[in-house]
Every structure is written in structure tokens, then in C-alpha cells.
Design a protein around this motif. Sequence first.
Motif, PDB file in Angstrom:
ATOM      1  N   ARG A   1     116.238  27.738 -58.383  1.00 39.45           N
ATOM      2  CA  ARG A   1     117.056  26.630 -59.342  1.00 39.45           C
ATOM      3  C   ARG A   1     117.093  25.576 -58.691  1.00 39.45           C
ATOM      4  O   ARG A   1     117.785  25.325 -57.675  1.00 39.45           O
ATOM      5  N   VAL A   2     116.140  24.111 -59.000  1.00 35.04           N
ATOM      6  CA  VAL A   2     116.114  23.014 -57.696  1.00 35.04           C
ATOM      7  C   VAL A   2     116.955  22.069 -58.657  1.00 35.04           C
ATOM      8  O   VAL A   2     116.634  21.600 -59.602  1.00 35.04           O
ATOM      9  N   ASN A   3     117.866  20.994 -58.943  1.00 36.11           N
ATOM     10  CA  ASN A   3     118.131  20.600 -59.604  1.00 36.11           C
ATOM     11  C   ASN A   3     119.131  20.852 -61.134  1.00 36.11           C
ATOM     12  O   ASN A   3     118.362  19.975 -62.029  1.00 36.11           O
ATOM     13  N   GLY A   4     119.489  21.974 -61.221  1.00 36.23           N
ATOM     14  CA  GLY A   4     119.651  22.440 -62.467  1.00 36.23           C
ATOM     15  C   GLY A   4     118.278  23.717 -62.893  1.00 36.23           C
ATOM     16  O   GLY A   4     118.262  24.085 -63.565  1.00 36.23           O
ATOM     17  N   ALA A   5     116.935  23.267 -62.284  1.00 42.16           N
ATOM     18  CA  ALA A   5     115.771  23.541 -63.409  1.00 42.16           C
ATOM     19  C   ALA A   5     114.650  24.233 -62.169  1.00 42.16           C
ATOM     20  O   ALA A   5     115.066  24.334 -60.744  1.00 42.16           O
ATOM     21  N   VAL A   6     114.185  25.588 -62.959  1.00 45.55           N
ATOM     22  CA  VAL A   6     113.151  26.167 -62.195  1.00 45.55           C
ATOM     23  C   VAL A   6     112.452  25.978 -61.502  1.00 45.55           C
ATOM     24  O   VAL A   6     111.631  25.231 -61.594  1.00 45.55           O
ATOM     25  N   CYS A   7     112.216  26.104 -60.417  1.00 43.23           N
ATOM     26  CA  CYS A   7     111.551  25.261 -59.028  1.00 43.23           C
ATOM     27  C   CYS A   7     110.695  26.208 -58.362  1.00 43.23           C
ATOM     28  O   CYS A   7     109.725  26.351 -57.750  1.00 43.23           O
ATOM     29  N   GLY A   8     111.700  28.153 -58.487  1.00 42.44           N
ATOM     30  CA  GLY A   8     110.366  29.045 -58.252  1.00 42.44           C
ATOM     31  C   GLY A   8     111.371  30.004 -57.968  1.00 42.44           C
ATOM     32  O   GLY A   8     112.299  30.380 -59.070  1.00 42.44           O
TER      33      GLY A   8
ATOM     34  N   THR B   1     108.503  18.810 -69.286  1.00 40.44           N
ATOM     35  CA  THR B   1     108.988  21.306 -69.721  1.00 40.44           C
ATOM     36  C   THR B   1     110.418  20.468 -68.437  1.00 40.44           C
ATOM     37  O   THR B   1     110.289  20.919 -67.408  1.00 40.44           O
ATOM     38  N   SER B   2     111.565  20.161 -68.914  1.00 42.67           N
ATOM     39  CA  SER B   2     112.887  19.926 -69.138  1.00 42.67           C
ATOM     40  C   SER B   2     113.396  21.771 -67.535  1.00 42.67           C
ATOM     41  O   SER B   2     114.123  21.542 -67.079  1.00 42.67           O
ATOM     42  N   ASP B   3     113.191  22.348 -67.810  1.00 39.12           N
ATOM     43  CA  ASP B   3     113.639  24.030 -67.433  1.00 39.12           C
ATOM     44  C   ASP B   3     112.777  24.011 -66.326  1.00 39.12           C
ATOM     45  O   ASP B   3     112.600  24.659 -65.355  1.00 39.12           O
ATOM     46  N   LYS B   4     111.827  22.801 -66.271  1.00 37.12           N
ATOM     47  CA  LYS B   4     110.758  23.276 -64.313  1.00 37.12           C
ATOM     48  C   LYS B   4     110.222  21.499 -63.873  1.00 37.12           C
ATOM     49  O   LYS B   4     110.379  20.813 -64.525  1.00 37.12           O
ATOM     50  N   THR B   5     110.481  22.473 -62.633  1.00 35.46           N
ATOM     51  CA  THR B   5     110.475  21.969 -61.811  1.00 35.46           C
ATOM     52  C   THR B   5     109.862  21.564 -60.557  1.00 35.46           C
ATOM     53  O   THR B   5     109.083  22.636 -60.601  1.00 35.46           O
TER      54      THR B   5
END
Length: 233
Positions: free
Chosen positions: A96-103, A139-143
Amino acid sequence: MSEPTFPPLFQGEALTGQADPFERALALAIAGTDPGTVVHNLTGDTLQASLIFAPEVPLEEAMAMLPICGLGFQAALGALAPPEVAVHLEWDGTIRVNGAVCGRIRIRSSTTDSAETPDWLIVGLELNMSSSEPNPGITSDKTWLWEEGCAEITAEDLLEAWVRHSLYWINRWLDEGLRPVHADWRGLVPTLGEPVEIDERTGTFVGVDENFGMLLRDGDETILIPLSSRLET
């Protein structure tokens, strides 16, 4: 794009197009390729890379490579990103990056027997660098890294830093044992102490055992879920 450079004993193999480094690393490992091979594909919107290792300990102990390479990634991005960018690691390898899934960090082994020493073990990194979606923020939970103020970071730089910092943590593990790994990793896990759902079980994630197995408390019962249960098969 220049070829990434890696520490001694690591050697790279570059892929392009839709080629999957994790699958290529699997084929190389089965064929007996030397450990230390870094298979990578930096040509798309996602950084994809896989490391081949040859553990000398039983699988359940070797699973420490999942949190170790997670710490390596956190240190790598921390060195390259602006100071306000926060990186957290979930127990299963989610990044997670800044709270959202990034990888995520993936892991696969030549065996699923926790007491057997694997012939090989593959750790894969997949990270969202940028997005071709028209409205990526919907998509709030993906970044993606570029959404988090990291547009200047290249996939090549991040890959080199990940391998370098992961090697640092591998050496600390070999020299000092798992205590420092546990200490730093615990501070990066946002779900520790929180209710979670794992393998259709729900409970409070109260901690981990010496080999990073999840301790899940459900009422008066505490269940151990081995980290090896996260192996891809």
C-alpha cells in the motif's frame, strides 16, 4: 532505456511486451538457473520483476523472504520518493502507498512442504507505476506511483533500489537472525491488531510467530496461519 545494474552475484534478464517475469523466472528456476537472476519487464505501466533464490533452510523459515523483500521495497521507495509518501506492507505481500493498494509481492517455491528445503524460491514484485485508465482515481483502494507524487521515479531506478535494499535485509537476516526483520516489519503492517478475514476465517490479527505465521484470535481461540499458505502453486 538503459539496462538496470545490480549488486555482485545478481544478474539481470530483460523481457518486453506482455512477457511475465514471474513465469519466466519459474521456467529458469526449474531448468536450474543460478540463483541471483533478476528477471524484469519495465516496458508497461507496471513494474514487474522476479528474483530467483536457492534457500539453505526449510521452506517455513525461507518464507521470511516475503517480508524481507517487502522491507527492501519500502526502503527503496522511501529513498526515492518524497518524504510524505507512506508505504505499508500487508501480511500477504500486498503493498500500500498512502493507504491504497499499489502492488504486491508474490512468492513461489519448488516445494510446499514446510519442513523441506526448497531447491529454489522465487519472489516477484508487481507495482503500479502509471495508469492508462481515463479516470484512475475513481478506484479508491487502488493507486499508482505517479498519482502519489512519484512521477519522477523510473521503473529502472526503483528496480535497482529494490534489489539493493532487499540484499541489505537478506544480509541482516543471515548475520543477525530474524529479530531486526520482525522489529522493522511490524511497524509497517497496518492491519496488525485489527480485525481481518483470511482464508474465510475472521478474527483479530494479534501478531506473528517466529516464522511470520499469522496469529488470528477468534474469541478465546488463537489460530496459527503459516506464511507458507501464501505460496502460489
